[in-house]
Design a protein around this motif. Structure first.
Motif, PDB file in Angstrom:
ATOM      1  N   GLU A  89      22.968  80.512  10.743  1.00  0.00           N
ATOM      2  CA  GLU A  89      23.004  80.749  12.192  1.00  0.00           C
ATOM      3  C   GLU A  89      23.875  81.964  12.520  1.00  0.00           C
ATOM      4  O   GLU A  89      23.539  82.769  13.402  1.00  0.00           O
ATOM      5  CB  GLU A  89      23.524  79.497  12.905  1.00  0.00           C
ATOM      6  CG  GLU A  89      22.563  78.327  12.781  1.00  0.00           C
ATOM      7  CD  GLU A  89      23.142  77.000  13.196  1.00  0.00           C
ATOM      8  OE1 GLU A  89      22.366  76.098  13.548  1.00  0.00           O
ATOM      9  OE2 GLU A  89      24.383  76.835  13.172  1.00  0.00           O
ATOM     10  N   SER A  93      -0.412  77.580  14.135  1.00  0.00           N
ATOM     11  CA  SER A  93       0.545  76.550  14.565  1.00  0.00           C
ATOM     12  C   SER A  93       1.767  76.501  13.653  1.00  0.00           C
ATOM     13  O   SER A  93       2.852  76.157  14.086  1.00  0.00           O
ATOM     14  CB  SER A  93      -0.145  75.188  14.620  1.00  0.00           C
ATOM     15  OG  SER A  93      -0.715  74.908  13.356  1.00  0.00           O
ATOM     16  N   TYR A  94       1.593  76.864  12.367  1.00  0.00           N
ATOM     17  CA  TYR A  94       2.750  76.795  11.478  1.00  0.00           C
ATOM     18  C   TYR A  94       3.805  77.844  11.823  1.00  0.00           C
ATOM     19  O   TYR A  94       4.956  77.734  11.419  1.00  0.00           O
ATOM     20  CB  TYR A  94       2.333  76.895   9.994  1.00  0.00           C
ATOM     21  CG  TYR A  94       1.587  78.157   9.588  1.00  0.00           C
ATOM     22  CD1 TYR A  94       2.273  79.329   9.314  1.00  0.00           C
ATOM     23  CD2 TYR A  94       0.202  78.159   9.485  1.00  0.00           C
ATOM     24  CE1 TYR A  94       1.593  80.481   8.947  1.00  0.00           C
ATOM     25  CE2 TYR A  94      -0.490  79.311   9.116  1.00  0.00           C
ATOM     26  CZ  TYR A  94       0.212  80.468   8.851  1.00  0.00           C
ATOM     27  OH  TYR A  94      -0.461  81.610   8.490  1.00  0.00           O
ATOM     28  N   ALA A 121       3.967  79.015  15.265  1.00  0.00           N
ATOM     29  CA  ALA A 121       4.332  78.724  16.653  1.00  0.00           C
ATOM     30  C   ALA A 121       5.255  77.513  16.779  1.00  0.00           C
ATOM     31  O   ALA A 121       6.058  77.432  17.699  1.00  0.00           O
ATOM     32  CB  ALA A 121       3.065  78.500  17.477  1.00  0.00           C
ATOM     33  N   SER A 122       5.159  76.559  15.826  1.00  0.00           N
ATOM     34  CA  SER A 122       5.846  75.284  16.030  1.00  0.00           C
ATOM     35  C   SER A 122       7.313  75.305  15.619  1.00  0.00           C
ATOM     36  O   SER A 122       8.066  74.417  15.988  1.00  0.00           O
ATOM     37  CB  SER A 122       5.117  74.181  15.263  1.00  0.00           C
ATOM     38  OG  SER A 122       5.124  74.473  13.884  1.00  0.00           O
ATOM     39  N   VAL A 123       7.731  76.300  14.862  1.00  0.00           N
ATOM     40  CA  VAL A 123       9.124  76.300  14.406  1.00  0.00           C
ATOM     41  C   VAL A 123       9.573  77.744  14.156  1.00  0.00           C
ATOM     42  O   VAL A 123       8.772  78.586  13.746  1.00  0.00           O
ATOM     43  CB  VAL A 123       9.252  75.450  13.112  1.00  0.00           C
ATOM     44  CG1 VAL A 123       8.483  76.046  11.950  1.00  0.00           C
ATOM     45  CG2 VAL A 123      10.718  75.237  12.713  1.00  0.00           C
ATOM     46  N   ASP A 124      10.838  78.027  14.454  1.00  0.00           N
ATOM     47  CA  ASP A 124      11.382  79.361  14.149  1.00  0.00           C
ATOM     48  C   ASP A 124      11.889  79.336  12.708  1.00  0.00           C
ATOM     49  O   ASP A 124      12.963  78.786  12.428  1.00  0.00           O
ATOM     50  CB  ASP A 124      12.532  79.716  15.103  1.00  0.00           C
ATOM     51  CG  ASP A 124      12.027  80.051  16.498  1.00  0.00           C
ATOM     52  OD1 ASP A 124      10.807  80.269  16.658  1.00  0.00           O
ATOM     53  OD2 ASP A 124      12.845  80.096  17.432  1.00  0.00           O
ATOM     54  N   CYS A 179      15.714  79.581  10.880  1.00  0.00           N
ATOM     55  CA  CYS A 179      16.688  79.634  12.002  1.00  0.00           C
ATOM     56  C   CYS A 179      16.718  80.981  12.717  1.00  0.00           C
ATOM     57  O   CYS A 179      17.749  81.391  13.253  1.00  0.00           O
ATOM     58  CB  CYS A 179      18.101  79.320  11.525  1.00  0.00           C
ATOM     59  SG  CYS A 179      18.290  77.740  10.729  1.00  0.00           S
ATOM     60  N   MET A 180      15.578  81.663  12.734  1.00  0.00           N
ATOM     61  CA  MET A 180      15.499  82.989  13.330  1.00  0.00           C
ATOM     62  C   MET A 180      14.999  82.797  14.766  1.00  0.00           C
ATOM     63  O   MET A 180      13.802  82.556  14.958  1.00  0.00           O
ATOM     64  CB  MET A 180      14.470  83.758  12.485  1.00  0.00           C
ATOM     65  CG  MET A 180      14.432  85.213  12.581  1.00  0.00           C
ATOM     66  SD  MET A 180      13.585  85.879  11.091  1.00  0.00           S
ATOM     67  CE  MET A 180      11.946  85.150  11.193  1.00  0.00           C
ATOM     68  N   PRO A 181      15.889  82.858  15.763  1.00  0.00           N
ATOM     69  CA  PRO A 181      15.425  82.578  17.136  1.00  0.00           C
ATOM     70  C   PRO A 181      14.280  83.522  17.529  1.00  0.00           C
ATOM     71  O   PRO A 181      14.407  84.734  17.389  1.00  0.00           O
ATOM     72  CB  PRO A 181      16.669  82.824  17.991  1.00  0.00           C
ATOM     73  CG  PRO A 181      17.821  82.638  17.051  1.00  0.00           C
ATOM     74  CD  PRO A 181      17.324  83.159  15.725  1.00  0.00           C
ATOM     75  N   HIS A 214      14.760  71.090   4.760  1.00  0.00           N
ATOM     76  CA  HIS A 214      15.322  70.155   5.735  1.00  0.00           C
ATOM     77  C   HIS A 214      16.399  70.774   6.606  1.00  0.00           C
ATOM     78  O   HIS A 214      16.680  70.274   7.693  1.00  0.00           O
ATOM     79  CB  HIS A 214      15.878  68.927   5.009  1.00  0.00           C
ATOM     80  CG  HIS A 214      14.829  68.235   4.200  1.00  0.00           C
ATOM     81  ND1 HIS A 214      13.961  67.336   4.769  1.00  0.00           N
ATOM     82  CD2 HIS A 214      14.470  68.368   2.907  1.00  0.00           C
ATOM     83  CE1 HIS A 214      13.113  66.926   3.835  1.00  0.00           C
ATOM     84  NE2 HIS A 214      13.404  67.536   2.703  1.00  0.00           N
ATOM     85  N   ASN A 215      17.021  71.840   6.128  1.00  0.00           N
ATOM     86  CA  ASN A 215      18.208  72.346   6.818  1.00  0.00           C
ATOM     87  C   ASN A 215      18.138  73.799   7.237  1.00  0.00           C
ATOM     88  O   ASN A 215      19.063  74.310   7.837  1.00  0.00           O
ATOM     89  CB  ASN A 215      19.429  72.130   5.922  1.00  0.00           C
ATOM     90  CG  ASN A 215      19.592  70.672   5.557  1.00  0.00           C
ATOM     91  OD1 ASN A 215      19.612  69.807   6.423  1.00  0.00           O
ATOM     92  ND2 ASN A 215      19.671  70.395   4.273  1.00  0.00           N
ATOM     93  N   ASN A 269      15.110  75.263   8.648  1.00  0.00           N
ATOM     94  CA  ASN A 269      13.832  75.462   9.346  1.00  0.00           C
ATOM     95  C   ASN A 269      12.728  76.009   8.440  1.00  0.00           C
ATOM     96  O   ASN A 269      12.129  77.045   8.725  1.00  0.00           O
ATOM     97  CB  ASN A 269      14.029  76.414  10.539  1.00  0.00           C
ATOM     98  CG  ASN A 269      14.629  75.700  11.741  1.00  0.00           C
ATOM     99  OD1 ASN A 269      15.147  74.588  11.612  1.00  0.00           O
ATOM    100  ND2 ASN A 269      14.533  76.313  12.902  1.00  0.00           N
ATOM    101  N   PRO A 289       9.955  73.846   7.367  1.00  0.00           N
ATOM    102  CA  PRO A 289       9.359  72.499   7.309  1.00  0.00           C
ATOM    103  C   PRO A 289       8.206  72.361   6.315  1.00  0.00           C
ATOM    104  O   PRO A 289       7.899  71.259   5.885  1.00  0.00           O
ATOM    105  CB  PRO A 289       8.867  72.255   8.738  1.00  0.00           C
ATOM    106  CG  PRO A 289       8.688  73.623   9.306  1.00  0.00           C
ATOM    107  CD  PRO A 289       9.754  74.474   8.684  1.00  0.00           C
TER     108      PRO A 289
END
Lengths: 397, 142
Positions: free
Chosen positions: A98, A139-140, A142-145, A148-150, A332-333, A335, A337
């Motif tokens: 982060e 979707s893979y 769009a659903s998660v950054d 941890c890259m905002p 798991h830690n 982002n 998934p």
């Protein structure tokens, strides 16, 4: 002269300042130096503590609780997540990810307009960039950054934005402790070295890179085959704009960056590429997407052509459960998934389902000349497990 | 780009401009959450915040030490400053404003995780994202 401590990564100012590299000051460099040192400390000095905690107290307690040995990395994870050493180690490691984002965003976002202007001067829509504003985001993505890259690879904050690309580019030297080289291009160089050693006469005329982001891996391959036409695709416009400008600033003119989805390569004719490759891309896609991508790879690859996919090794039955657990940390830690499920797959099976025949398939270790010494920082060293295929040349050729 | 040597008047001015232009909106954007569930590693959320603050403080302490080291080496090299002057320095109004702004930026950096919890609580983004993610996974598993 005092020698740097053995565990020290190279200072961040060694990163190569190409023409798209964001301006930064003394303290920005110092922040990256801290993150790189902290990452290395967590991996090398404290990393061993995780396995110690597992062997000395977590595993014995878990065996008592289960009245048997653990059967999966998931059982180990649940037990390790209750361990005070591992919890604090994980919390610290997550924070470095982060912090790395906060540092580069605090550098890049205030100069987003300037970077866009710099990119505009370097990009030529006719020659090195082709965007498709109508392309739907998978979707893979769009659903998660991812990691941890905002805003991930695709969020544009202004018209013609390149900040996502600049943000990604700046931090990699710190995250990987310099192991990917001054231009973060070690994966591309490793591919070139592998080709030279294993296919010395291979001279592809047309090359496709799927999921290229900022083209950092693409460029050494384009440089090694200057007469080849290289097409590098990604779904995200901000990283592609940055990639095209970055390549131009480095004087590489045989790559065309195209906004397209690897699941649908219908714009390219069957058998139209001599080489198709991906680098640390498959684990960011879903399993269904992976199958679609592989089917398209099989279709666009020319007879006699090579396909190569750089990844981390799959969790095979002979990989110890503890190693599977620690390799799964990012899933798991950090982002990632899809990481866990991807590594449960036998990618060669997926390739076979996509139409490659068994004799065409192979695996290889593809490593850069400068592999980090010491314990592996899983997923962050300059060595990869490659899954590949060489398509049988057509009859009569 | 980047041709200016650190310490030239232009480079110095540019750097101050960067600090002072850091609007609240921009800080909010820099500290934005990454989409996706953040795991809880420690027993309580409060401990998570303390961990994040400690890590950020360690970072900023490292940065300050590196800067101070640069400064001391340059000062020693050039013999430009009578070191005891530091003890009696009093900033003028402009310098004071710049220093106070820099303090605000430092605090926003250290307090990132608290800001992110506020964003998460106010945007209610997380449950929806997790549902989306679950849907994607279910879809893919099917």
């Amino acid at each position: 002269m005092t020698k740097a401590a053995k565990s020290s990564p190279p200072a961040w100012h060694h990163v190569e300042q190409h023409g798209m590299f964001p301006d930064h000051d003394h303290d920005d460099v110092a922040r990256f130096n801290f993150v790189a040192s902290m990452n290395k400390y967590l991996a090398q000095t404290l990393g061993a503590g995780n396995e110690l905690a597992y062997d000395k107290r977590v595993l014995p307690a878990l065996k008592k609780e289960l009245r048997r040995d653990p059967r999966s990395r998931h059982e180990i994870r649940e037990a390790m997540n209750r361990d005070p050493f591992h919890s604090v180690w994980s919390a610290a490691k997550r924070n470095t990810m982060e912090q790395r984002q906060q540092i580069s965003r605090s550098i890049v976002l205030p100069q987003a307009d300037d970077l866009k202007e710099r990119a505009d001067a370097l990009i030529s829509e006719a020659r090195n960039l082709e965007l498709d504003p109508d392309l739907a985001l998978p979707s893979y993505i769009a659903s998660v950054d991812h990691h941890c890259m905002p805003g991930s690879y695709h969020t544009a904050l202004i018209e013609g934005d390149v900040s996502a690309g600049a943000n990604y580019d700046m931090g990699m030297f710190a995250t990987t402790g310099g192991a990917m080289g001054q231009l973060t291009d070690m994966a591309g160089r490793a591919v070139v070295d592998w080709l030279k050693a294993n296919h010395p006469t291979f001279a592809p005329k047309r090359i496709l890179d799927i999921g290229c982001t900022i083209g950092h891996t693409t460029l050494p391959i384009a440089e090694a085959f200057p007469d080849a036409e290289v097409i590098a695709i990604d779904v995200a416009a901000p990283v592609l704009r940055y990639a095209a400008a970055r390549a131009a600033s480095l004087g590489i003119d045989n790559v065309r960056f195209v906004q397209a989805d690897g699941e649908d390569l219908s714009r390219f004719e069957a058998g139209s590429f001599d080489m198709v490759y991906t680098s640390m891309f498959l684990h960011e896609t879903s399993n269904a997407a992976l199958r679609n991508v592989m089917a398209e790879v099989q279709r666009v690859l020319a007879p006699g052509g090579l396909t190569l996919h750089l990844e981390q090794p799959s969790y095979t039955e002979d990989m110890p459960l503890y190693e599977q657990f620690i390799r799964d940390w990012d899933a798991h830690n950090n982002n990632e998934p899809f990481w866990s499920r991807l590594h449960d797959l036998n990618i060669l099976d997926v390739m076979q389902d996509s139409g490659f025949s068994e004799p065409e398939l192979f695996t290889a270790r593809v490593a850069a000349a400068t592999v980090l010494e010491g314990p592996e920082d899983h997923g962050r060293g300059a060595a990869w497990h490659a899954y590949g295929a060489q398509k049988t040349a057509s009859e009569g050729e | 780009m980047g041709a200016e040597q650190p310490g030239t008047p232009t480079a110095h001015k540019k750097q101050l401009a960067k600090v002072n232009d850091m609007s609240d909106d921009l800080n909010h954007l820099i500290n934005k959450n990454a989409k996706g569930r953040r795991p809880q590693f420690l027993n309580t959320k409060a401990e998570e915040h303390l961990m994040s603050m400690t890590m950020a403080l360690m970072q900023e302490l490292a940065v300050t030490r590196e800067r101070l080291d640069t400064l001391e080496r340059l000062v020693a090299q050039k013999g430009v400053l009578d070191l005891p002057e530091i003890e009696t320095y009093r900033p003028d109004a402009e310098a004071e404003a710049e220093r106070q702004t820099a303090q605000q930026k430092l605090i926003a950096t250290v307090m990132r995780s608290m800001e992110q919890e506020i964003h998460a609580l106010s945007e209610q983004e997380t449950p929806e994202v997790n549902q989306q993610l679950q849907a994607v996974n279910d879809d893919r598993a099917a």
